[in-house]
Enzyme design. Structure first.
Site, PDB file in Angstrom:
ATOM      1  N   ASN A  43       8.970  -3.054  -4.573  1.00 11.59           N
ATOM      2  CA  ASN A  43       8.436  -2.435  -3.363  1.00 11.59           C
ATOM      3  C   ASN A  43       9.159  -3.083  -2.189  1.00 11.59           C
ATOM      4  OD1 ASN A  43       6.966  -1.529  -1.206  1.00 11.59           O
ATOM      5  ND2 ASN A  43       4.950  -2.069  -2.036  1.00 11.59           N
ATOM      6  N   ARG A  87       9.024   1.854  -5.444  1.00 18.58           N
ATOM      7  CA  ARG A  87       8.119   2.589  -4.566  1.00 18.58           C
ATOM      8  C   ARG A  87       8.957   3.199  -3.450  1.00 18.58           C
ATOM      9  NH1 ARG A  87       4.514   0.549   0.282  1.00 18.58           N
ATOM     10  NH2 ARG A  87       3.249   2.402   0.545  1.00 18.58           N
ATOM     11  N   HIS A  92      -0.093   6.848   0.324  1.00 13.89           N
ATOM     12  CA  HIS A  92      -0.924   6.089  -0.632  1.00 13.89           C
ATOM     13  C   HIS A  92      -1.161   6.892  -1.914  1.00 13.89           C
ATOM     14  CE1 HIS A  92      -3.035   3.894   2.961  1.00 13.89           C
ATOM     15  NE2 HIS A  92      -2.014   3.169   2.518  1.00 13.89           N
ATOM     16  N   ARG A 131      -3.870   1.162  13.356  1.00 14.05           N
ATOM     17  CA  ARG A 131      -3.561   2.557  13.710  1.00 14.05           C
ATOM     18  C   ARG A 131      -4.825   3.295  14.129  1.00 14.05           C
ATOM     19  NH1 ARG A 131      -0.884   3.525   8.107  1.00 14.05           N
ATOM     20  NH2 ARG A 131       0.557   1.779   8.142  1.00 14.05           N
ATOM     21  N   GLU A 167      -1.273  -0.284  -7.666  1.00 14.21           N
ATOM     22  CA  GLU A 167      -0.130   0.608  -7.449  1.00 14.21           C
ATOM     23  C   GLU A 167       1.059   0.223  -8.325  1.00 14.21           C
ATOM     24  OE1 GLU A 167      -1.211   0.040  -3.183  1.00 14.21           O
ATOM     25  OE2 GLU A 167      -0.083   1.889  -2.937  1.00 14.21           O
TER      26      GLU A 167
END
Ligand code: AMP
Length: 404
Positions: free
Chosen positions: A10, A92, A181, A242, A385
């Protein structure tokens, strides 16, 4: 095929996270992180299974040097990336646009398409590409598989994926809702079905991925039908830094009235909003501590966060019609019992309920926190993940599909 190991990478702009997994028994052989790449004080942390953790600080100039440092650590554990045991490297990749709905073996043409998507993922896709390029150079003979964060959401119907803006403009600039996601939503929705004792095809699940970034998805029978993030990961829930949903006119207003540039507003909404913008902290643990000490700003930030979450739960109940379970995952979702309690409080009319004792209990692994007999089960399902990327990668490159 005998090779059963998958290396998952990743790659961020200044970091590379890696895990080496053995897909025969889905065990983790080593986990590590190289951070602050390009700075004088880069740091590598490496944890081999069954061995002592190692840490190393020093200059790591670029991703090439970072992957070489990783390879050296794996070598020390007898897990070198030259090993014939390594079946593939899974990467990823944040943005796969509408084309990549499945994990994909990388070739030059796939690299070019990921590059073409940079305008819609300017922060992530360049770093992901650098990681792939570097790994290809290290092991050119090995399949490199891209697993896209957007892939799980490509099943969204056009009614959910399109913004109601001029179609020609939207299509010319690839403006639509992609969602992110996805690897986590795929994994968690499937694990939630398993927890209910059902096949994924038989379960309707709302997944709430609440980490520093946060997103919700509505999953019908194993397929995503709506998700809260859009063209970029800015839309939807209130997040650590955010804003999530705002009236787009806020942007014109700030341009005209405050004289702010597009980049300044981008930074405001992505980095200085959400929980940190509301109360100065983006860590839910600290926010709960401040609330317990009577801090009103922290309280309001928490309430705004939960209010948005409840709106999405209600919306996705309507999108799905029938909901079997709501699953909480990621840093906040897995750990913050007060968030789970507040998100579901008073929603009995829609079906979900939380048992306060089950909710407060700390436990590893997937678990139900709703009382027996609740019309809609509520679950905590830790996301993984890396395991999902490894599983998808291995399924693609091996001839045995029984490991998926
Ligand atoms: P993630 O992006 O999934 O790694 O989630 C990171 C976020 O999870 C942090 O910013 C915290 O807000 C939250 N978090 C992590 N551990 C806890 C905890 N024990 N209690 C509440 N929130 C937590």
């Amino acid at each position: 095929m005998n090779a059963s190991r998958v290396l998952v990478l990743n790659s961020g702009s200044s970091s590379v996270k890696y895990q080496l997994l053995d897909m025969r028994d889905r065990s983790r052989l080593a986990v590590g992180l190289v951070e602050r790449i390009g700075e004088g004080t880069s740091r590598l942390t490496h944890s081999p299974a069954g061995g002592a953790d190692r840490e190393w600080t020093g200059p790591v100039a670029d991703h090439d040097a970072a992957l070489k440092a990783m390879a050296a650590e794996l070598d020390r554990d007898g897990l070198g990336i030259d090993s014939p045991e390594l079946a593939a490297i899974g990467h990823r990749v944040v943005h796969g646009g509408i084309r990549f709905s499945e994990p994909t073996v990388v070739d030059d043409e796939v690299m070019a398409e990921i590059e073409r998507l940079i305008p819609v993922a300017p922060l992530h896709n360049p770093a992901n590409l650098t990681g792939i390029r570097t790994a290809r150079a290290l092991r050119p003979d090995l399949p490199q598989v891209a697993v896209f964060d957007t892939a799980f959401h490509t099943t969204m119907p056009e009614s959910a994926a399109r913004y109601a803006i001029d179609v020609e403009t939207a299509d010319a600039y690839r403006i639509r809702r992609y969602g992110f996601h996805g690897t986590s939503h795929a994994y968690v929705s499937r694990e939630t079905a398993r927890l209910l004792g059902r096949e994924p095809e038989e379960a309707n699940v709302i997944v709430l991925h609440l980490g520093n970034g946060a997103s919700a998805s509505a999953v019908r029978g194993g397929r995503c039908v709506d998700t809260s993030m859009g063209l970029t990961p800015l839309e939807g829930l209130v997040m650590g830094t955010r804003s999530g949903d705002v009236d787009p006119a806020v942007i014109f207003h700030l341009t005209r009235v405050a004289g702010m540039s597009a980049d300044e507003i981008d930074t405001l909404l992505n980095k200085r909003s959400g929980l940190i913008g509301l109360c100065g902290d983006n860590d839910m643990r600290e926010i709960r501590r401040r609330i317990d000490a009577g801090d009103e700003r922290a309280r309001l930030a928490f309430d705004i966060y939960v209010h948005r979450l409840r709106k999405y739960i209600g919306a996705y109940c309507a999108v799905l019609g029938r909901v079997d379970a709501i699953a909480f995952t990621a840093g906040v979702g897995e750990n913050a019992a007060p968030v789970r309690e507040a998100a579901v409080a008073g929603l009995e009319g829609l079906g979900p309920e939380v048992d306060p004792v089950l909710n407060a209990a700390r436990a590893e692994g997937p678990r139900l926190i709703s009382p027996p007999g609740a019309r809609v089960a509520v679950a905590v399902v830790p996301t993984d993940e890396e395991m999902e990327i490894a599983t998808q990668t291995y399924a693609l490159v091996s001839d045995s599909s029984d490991l998926t």
